[in-house]
Design a protein around this motif. Sequence first.
Motif, PDB file in Angstrom:
ATOM      1  N   VAL A  78      -7.716   1.544  -2.145  1.00  0.00           N
ATOM      2  CA  VAL A  78      -8.679   0.457  -2.336  1.00  0.00           C
ATOM      3  C   VAL A  78      -9.911   0.741  -1.480  1.00  0.00           C
ATOM      4  N   ASP A  79      -9.655   1.278  -0.305  1.00  0.00           N
ATOM      5  CA  ASP A  79     -10.745   1.533   0.638  1.00  0.00           C
ATOM      6  C   ASP A  79     -11.765   2.515   0.066  1.00  0.00           C
ATOM      7  N   MET A 133       2.623   2.714 -13.128  1.00  0.00           N
ATOM      8  CA  MET A 133       3.427   3.718 -12.442  1.00  0.00           C
ATOM      9  C   MET A 133       2.615   4.966 -12.146  1.00  0.00           C
ATOM     10  N   THR A 134       1.670   5.293 -12.999  1.00  0.00           N
ATOM     11  CA  THR A 134       0.949   6.547 -12.797  1.00  0.00           C
ATOM     12  C   THR A 134      -0.525   6.344 -12.467  1.00  0.00           C
ATOM     13  N   ALA A 135      -0.983   5.120 -12.497  1.00  0.00           N
ATOM     14  CA  ALA A 135      -2.418   4.920 -12.301  1.00  0.00           C
ATOM     15  C   ALA A 135      -2.835   5.073 -10.850  1.00  0.00           C
ATOM     16  N   GLN A 190       0.455  -2.920 -10.253  1.00  0.00           N
ATOM     17  CA  GLN A 190      -0.598  -3.361 -11.143  1.00  0.00           C
ATOM     18  C   GLN A 190      -1.539  -4.309 -10.392  1.00  0.00           C
ATOM     19  N   ARG A 191      -0.996  -5.058  -9.449  1.00  0.00           N
ATOM     20  CA  ARG A 191      -1.851  -5.937  -8.646  1.00  0.00           C
ATOM     21  C   ARG A 191      -2.808  -5.111  -7.790  1.00  0.00           C
ATOM     22  N   ILE A 192      -2.310  -3.978  -7.294  1.00  0.00           N
ATOM     23  CA  ILE A 192      -3.191  -3.101  -6.513  1.00  0.00           C
ATOM     24  C   ILE A 192      -4.338  -2.625  -7.399  1.00  0.00           C
ATOM     25  N   VAL A 193      -3.965  -2.199  -8.622  1.00  0.00           N
ATOM     26  CA  VAL A 193      -5.000  -1.696  -9.522  1.00  0.00           C
ATOM     27  C   VAL A 193      -6.011  -2.800  -9.795  1.00  0.00           C
ATOM     28  N   ILE A 194      -5.523  -3.999  -9.966  1.00  0.00           N
ATOM     29  CA  ILE A 194      -6.440  -5.110 -10.215  1.00  0.00           C
ATOM     30  C   ILE A 194      -7.298  -5.363  -8.973  1.00  0.00           C
ATOM     31  N   PHE A 243      -5.889  -8.437  -1.152  1.00  0.00           N
ATOM     32  CA  PHE A 243      -4.445  -8.320  -1.388  1.00  0.00           C
ATOM     33  C   PHE A 243      -3.819  -9.705  -1.426  1.00  0.00           C
ATOM     34  N   ARG A 244      -4.270 -10.539  -0.515  1.00  0.00           N
ATOM     35  CA  ARG A 244      -3.733 -11.914  -0.526  1.00  0.00           C
ATOM     36  C   ARG A 244      -4.140 -12.611  -1.815  1.00  0.00           C
ATOM     37  N   HIS A 245      -5.361 -12.331  -2.188  1.00  0.00           N
ATOM     38  CA  HIS A 245      -5.918 -12.951  -3.375  1.00  0.00           C
ATOM     39  C   HIS A 245      -5.131 -12.606  -4.635  1.00  0.00           C
ATOM     40  N   VAL A 246      -4.734 -11.344  -4.755  1.00  0.00           N
ATOM     41  CA  VAL A 246      -3.948 -10.967  -5.942  1.00  0.00           C
ATOM     42  C   VAL A 246      -2.465 -11.241  -5.700  1.00  0.00           C
ATOM     43  N   LYS A 247      -2.194 -11.999  -4.664  1.00  0.00           N
ATOM     44  CA  LYS A 247      -0.848 -12.503  -4.392  1.00  0.00           C
ATOM     45  C   LYS A 247       0.163 -11.393  -4.113  1.00  0.00           C
ATOM     46  N   LEU A 248      -0.304 -10.399  -3.369  1.00  0.00           N
ATOM     47  CA  LEU A 248       0.648  -9.380  -2.918  1.00  0.00           C
ATOM     48  C   LEU A 248       1.343  -9.904  -1.680  1.00  0.00           C
ATOM     49  N   PRO A 249       2.647  -9.770  -1.617  1.00  0.00           N
ATOM     50  CA  PRO A 249       3.336 -10.254  -0.436  1.00  0.00           C
ATOM     51  C   PRO A 249       3.085  -9.299   0.736  1.00  0.00           C
ATOM     52  N   ASP A 250       3.023  -9.830   1.924  1.00  0.00           N
ATOM     53  CA  ASP A 250       2.903  -9.013   3.129  1.00  0.00           C
ATOM     54  C   ASP A 250       1.786  -7.967   3.040  1.00  0.00           C
ATOM     55  N   PRO A 251       0.537  -8.412   2.955  1.00  0.00           N
ATOM     56  CA  PRO A 251      -0.580  -7.470   2.716  1.00  0.00           C
ATOM     57  C   PRO A 251      -0.619  -6.336   3.733  1.00  0.00           C
ATOM     58  N   ASP A 252      -0.246  -6.630   4.957  1.00  0.00           N
ATOM     59  CA  ASP A 252      -0.315  -5.568   5.966  1.00  0.00           C
ATOM     60  C   ASP A 252       0.608  -4.405   5.621  1.00  0.00           C
TER      61      ASP A 252
END
Lengths: 543, 313, 314, 504
Positions: free
Chosen positions: A119-120, A106-108, A167-171, A142-151
């Motif tokens: 990420v950029d 939540m805060t990272a 948390q997936r973004i952080v990863i 993003f696709r790799h960490v299985k985030l839906p709708d990367p765009d």
Amino acid sequence: MQTTAAVPNVLSIENLTIALPAGADRRYAVRHISFDVAPGKVVCLVGESGSGKSVIASAVMGLLPEEVKPQAGSIKLQGTELVGASADKLRSLRGTSMAMVFQEPMTALNPVMTCGAQVDEMLARHVNMAPAQRKARILEIFRHVKLPDPDRVFSSYPHQLSGGQRQRIVIAIALILKPALLICDEPTTALDVTTQAEILKLILELQNENGTAVLFITHDFGVVAEIADEVVVLQLGDMVEKGPKLDVLTRPQEAYTKMLLKAVPELGAPQRPPLGNAVPLLDVRNLSKTYKTGSWPGKRRIVQAAKDISLSIRPGETLGIVGESGSGKSTVARCIARLIDPTSGDIISGEHSFAHLGVKHLSALRRLVQVIFQDPYRSLNPRQTVGASIIEGPINFGIPRDQAWARAEELMTLVRLSPDALRRYPSEFSGGQRQRISIARALACEPKILIADEAVSALDVSVQAQILDLLADIQQRLSIGILFITHDLRVASQICDRVIVMSQGEVVEQGEIKDVFFAPQHAYTKTLLAAAPGQGFSFAGAV
Amino acid sequence: MLVLLVRRIVATVPVLVIVALIVFLMLRLAPGDPAAMIVGNSGTSADIARVRAELGLNDSLPVQFTHWVGRLAQGDLGESYFMKMKVTHLIAQRIEPTVSLSLLTLLITIVVAIPLGVAAAWRHGGWLDRTLMGFSVLGFSIPSFVIGYLMIWAFALHWNWFPTQGYTRFSDDFWGWLHHLVLPAITLSIIYVALIARVTRAAVAEALTEDYIRTARAKGVSELRVLMRHALANAAIPIVTVIGIGVALLIGGVVVTETVFAIPGLGQLTVDAVLSRDFPLIQAITLFFSVIYVMINLLVDLSYLVLDPRVRY
Amino acid sequence: MAPGAKQPPDLYNDDTMPAPVRRRSLMRRVLSNWSVRIGGIVLLILILMAIFAPWLGTIDPQVMDPANGNLLPGTQAEFVSLAGDSFNHLYIMGSDSLGRDIWSRTLYGARVSITVGLAVAVLAVFVGILIGLLAGYFRHLDGLIMRVMDGVMAIPGILFAISLVALFGGTLTTVIVAIAIPEIPRVARLLRSVVLTVREEPYVEAAMALDTPTWKVLLRHILPNAIAPLIIQGTFVCAAAILVEAILSFLGVGLPAEMATWGNIMADGRAQFNQYPHGVLLPGIFLSLTVLAVNIFGDGLRDMLDPKFNKRGG
Amino acid sequence: APNNDKNVLRMVPQADLKVLDPIWTTAFVTRDHGYMIYDTLFGVDTKGDVHPQMVDTYTKSPDGMKWTFTLRDGLAWHDGQPVTTKDVIPSIKRWGQRDGLGQKMFAAIDKFEAVDDKTFTITFKQPFGMVLEALSKPASNPPFIMPERVAQTPADKQISDYTGSGPYIFKKDEFRPGEKVVYEKNTKYVPRSEAPSGTAGGKHVYVDRVEWVILKDGQTQANALINGEVDMLSWTPPEQYAALKANPNIQLLVPVPKGSYAMHLNHLIPPFNNPKISQAAIMSINQQALMRAQMVNKDLYNTCTSIYPCGSTYATDDTSYFTGKPQFEKSKALLKEAGYDGTPIVLMNPSDFTLLNKFPVVLAQLLRQGGFKVDLVSMDWPSLLARRAKKDPADKGGWNMFVTGWGASDTMNPLFFAPMTGNGEKGWFGWATDPKLEDLKGQFLATMDPAKRKELAQAIQTEVFNYGLYAPLGESTNFTAVRKGVVSGLVDSPVSVFWNIKKN
Ligand SMILES: Nc1ncnc2c1ncn2[C@@H]1O[C@H](COP(=O)(O)OP(=O)(O)OP(=O)(O)O)[C@@H](O)[C@H]1O
Ligand SMILES: Nc1ncnc2c1ncn2[C@@H]1O[C@H](COP(=O)(O)OP(=O)(O)OP(=O)(O)O)[C@@H](O)[C@H]1O
Ligand SMILES: [Mg+2]
Ligand SMILES: [Mg+2]
Ligand code: NI
């Protein structure tokens, strides 16, 4: 771990000692720590709160606060010495050779920057690529960490994503440059069990793919059992034990490790004294609560936090409510205690109905029901002595001060604290002790029902075990009914007679532990159970 | 968005009604009689009575109030008791100097205070931080008129770099305009720099303790970027909020600074109006300042929408 | 096994629980702060000077000797009062345009300034507490009260004070009230926001569950936790009030001109600032020193008491 | 930056100009403004002699009951229209409704008619000795001549059209109250051929534009003058006198006669409804101390016990018991005799008014020495003006005493002086009831004989002190400060006038 000796370690820590500034709770954050992390392996650091897990992680990343300094020892990352390395040197290694995933999704993340931009930053800083290329690369991870709708995620702000997605973004940030070492500091503690299971799976997958070495910090033995290759146990800054997972978890050498393992609650129906068919102390019928927030000229928001909840509690019975975060558990508890007004439904005890009484007429209910809250640090008024807090209730009910005080002293003994402690302030006590004081305060009103809202969730396993034990003991002696709210299925299974499973404000399943946990009917209950980490491990049994 | 704007503007109406009521009552309940003032030294009691009747001061308070509000609703703020001029005209004459002074002050403040505050937060506890905070406390402690007089004495009389008083209209002569405003703007900005630098420091220092800063550092980005893109961007809300609240401070400062530098702005007009009991003028100016204050803070509220994507009204 | 590993704590014996940390007493903690010390000592000296003004080489701050007008600091001269008494007097800080002794006026002025500062702080904080508690706890009153507070806040403080003092006459009471009123909404808002956060604290909920009556919840549980920010706010209000009093006098709408106040001394001196800057600068130094001391004191208190800087202590 | 434009004169006037109607208000600065843009039928020179100004010739009947006046040629309004008797008559009538002397004159007038465009006559029904003094009255309110349409404004309404026929034209579009007032040279003005003196003689204008710059603070005024940002200060602030005098670039001039200050008493309520107690108060006065305190520098004041400007026609030092020096013992004795009961007297102090705010402070101490109990009440000037109109007892919002200042043009003639009233509540603040004074004034008004007038003036002075009506506190010299070598040609005059000034 002799077999991997031929492969150079990604991280090797030797005899690391880190000093704390004067005035801290002890002189060293950690002392004489040595361990290695080999490529493709997961090393788990476990230990109670304050044992120094995070300090080690920060030391590796070179992110220790200024006043905390490594005093001796070395940290080598792929052969490069990190202790004493220049800030620039560390900065160039961060992200490329080592990366970190933090506890609080939540805060990272920076709340005012889009996820894509965050990420950029990593790419812009460390590799020379055209913006379009960078974006393609980010969408790919993003696709790799299985985030839906990367765009969409790319241009979303963190608050528009769920905890697991964040948390997936952080990863994604941590892994986009394929670092040799990934440090995870309790990456799943703040997440729901189901999300936790997904994230753990993701980390393992990525680690396998890239052969990344992982230093994983946790205090949850379930997670350790799930993920670790090797385990390092810390106690108050000292390394107590280390070794391969199975050795440590099933054949612990040290008393401390044994104690920790023994305190881990098991998922299983424990022996509970049988309950007679006594008249329920409290009957809750079709309770609903709708929150309306926002006032003119802002927008109105309506949350239906509890829908049609019915339950009853009998003397000596412990009724558990489990469910994921936001499922409405606390709302139900607050309504029952009439700390908030239910929108509809009824709360009945004997011939009284309390659901819609005015605040001034609630004395009877106040005597009947008392609450213990989650956060031990905030549930006692810091400006009042413990004694004053405990006798407040009795005095409100008209009991003379002396008598209330004498009773408070008895209660202190009951919760295994010294009666002298009554004259002290809450800040002089540890979290576990404060939780005992809260229990004493609740008991001082001689309630028939105790509501424990996540009363042990913030505590270390060892302390948690003590409190649970204490509650069981008190219940036995006083034959009170307990409404026990938790998100931890293991804990629920240890202490409850019956459980209610809640999801999105509704009860999806309820019944005896053995039915709900071992023969779940509802799909939601099944996922919940399946997601609990460390299944099949019986920690306490190992000792 | 538009609906939001309209709703927020409508929400300011009750505030302004309260302001109007407070000001009106304050004036009418006070001793002191504009009629006596108008009549002058050699007039007699009979003259005073005549002027009172002429100004409608003998009506009952509710009548006077409804009268005033009624005309206000039609956009008529009334006429000055002394100068037979519409108060709107008088205020319009004085807006430019005050707005120029305020904007220049704000500009100086933002250019100076924010970098200082960020630097201090970055080196929290270091010498820069201490010096800056020392300066800022000092800035709060010296009355602005003392600073103003010292400035005039040094830069206008001793070195002759700047004029001692007055104002040149922007449209008449840009350099003259700037020339006349430098000293007052610096005088006025001192306390403001102190305030904003302080808030910036606190907000940035707090942002620097946040987890996302650690994430940013873990990415290996440069320290400057951590400060500006991560810490300052997140500290923007408290800073902007204080700039908004500071408008009240600024208005107070303007009154004093305009007096010291004899700038014919709204501050001077206020003091004049109060000292001569020009009720319609006092009412109009106070209402005007209140509207400005409310509008600026509305703007500040709206700026949250831009500064923080989490904010939704 | 690592050397020095500890024995596991016995689950049933409380003695091995971490020993309670003895909290240093709040007072001692506060006094250990350098800002508080320096600010406090300076303030104490100033207050003592104000109290013992008659014994510090001063004369009656009102008596004048027009023939001795505008003497430079340190001048020794024959003082002839209007009553005809004459004596030799050392003008430590010179004399003003009427030949009154600036040193005496400054010391006696300290009484007024400090009184104004304290009275405004106390008044603003007290009324602010009342309003803030009402608005923060009784939600149905909140809208109305806060609109009124917004209204008061929207009127620039100085304008309000100028108008009030000019219109109602410059007595000590008017000046105090006029400076205090614009501060009230700020205190009330602060208190309200503290109440709004504190009332969500579990210990307040617990108190409600204990059937504690509302007024007791407010006084026992909410107010004590709002005290720290209020004291801090109070010091800043105090400092601001001392400055505003001087500004009012400077604008000619302060306390009666013959009254010895720092603002009046400076207002008198400013007419001849270029020739005799001592008439403004010397009392100005006292004023700034006092405000500075109060501010530093407040800053120190903030560092010590503000929950933000002091996470778990309370 | 210094104002080096030779055609623009920048000056700081005596006060902020707010009201633009010199008939409607008595404010000095409005009067000064009136002299800029209006002309008068007659003017007074520095000696106090009256000379025709707009009037070319005039005659009076031997008994003085009928006067005929003819306007001179070339008089024109700023809009180009000629000035005629159609304008003059309503102007004088409007003035006659507002001005004290004017009211007396109209009370004596029988007929006031135009003969033709240039000639008009005034016929009296009873003797009136001060026709020329009235028509040339320099003090507020002077009988300025305005266009007919303007003069028809009711006397209790302010005018809103500022067309005059004087040497300057008021620039209404550039008028910014509190900031500046702009006048342009009236190129069509035809000055008289005589040399300028006072409000009489040729009003020549040598600059294209005069800007009144409003600066309130004395220090700021001095700074602006020293830096050349303004060319002239009409009234030098006393505190700045020493500094300006020492400055080689500044010249100090005294174009206007000295002003004076007076202590005024409320005779309607105790204790000053008892003349003995009023006398006691007057005996406590120490002119030297009072003036020194207020005026700062001894060059700026002198004591003067006469109620008329010292050195002027009617001034004498026969001032009864009043010496200007404190007689505390006598005062105490008198108080005892009169049975003063020790109720504090309310002395009002306008603490924001820098030209007056030190007198009351000193006066309070003097009165205490003289046996009075004094309650010094500070307020701002507007409050004082409001409060002095209140007739209530002193402890119920009324008052007993205050100090104010007057110009020589006010005090030089007993009939010009507003506070010189003995007709009770109809009179000026203080509301003295003194039939003897009223009688003496009536006689003064009726006679035209200079010797008789002098005698009456002395009698009035004696009566003022015997009654304890008010008491003079001393005289102050009002310096005008100009940039030396830049500004020249100031005209000496009973009131400030700004024609004939050259700039180089
Ligand atoms: N900046 C600091 N100043 C003083 N003491 C510190 C600081 N940072 C950490 N410590 C101390 O170092 C010790 C180890 O802290 P650390 O955060 O590593 O614990 P942890 O094992 O991560 O605990 P948790 O499970 O609660 O996260 C603690 O006693 C803590 O109080
Ligand atoms: N005071 C409130 N105002 C508005 N909405 C609220 C309020 N309190 C809770 N909610 C909402 O009600 C829902 C249920 O919240 P509740 O606190 O009961 O969940 P919970 O099961 O206790 O979760 P957790 O495990 O995180 O404590 C959530 O969506 C929450 O956002
Ligand atoms: Mg940690
Ligand atoms: Mg909850
Ligand atoms: Ni200039």
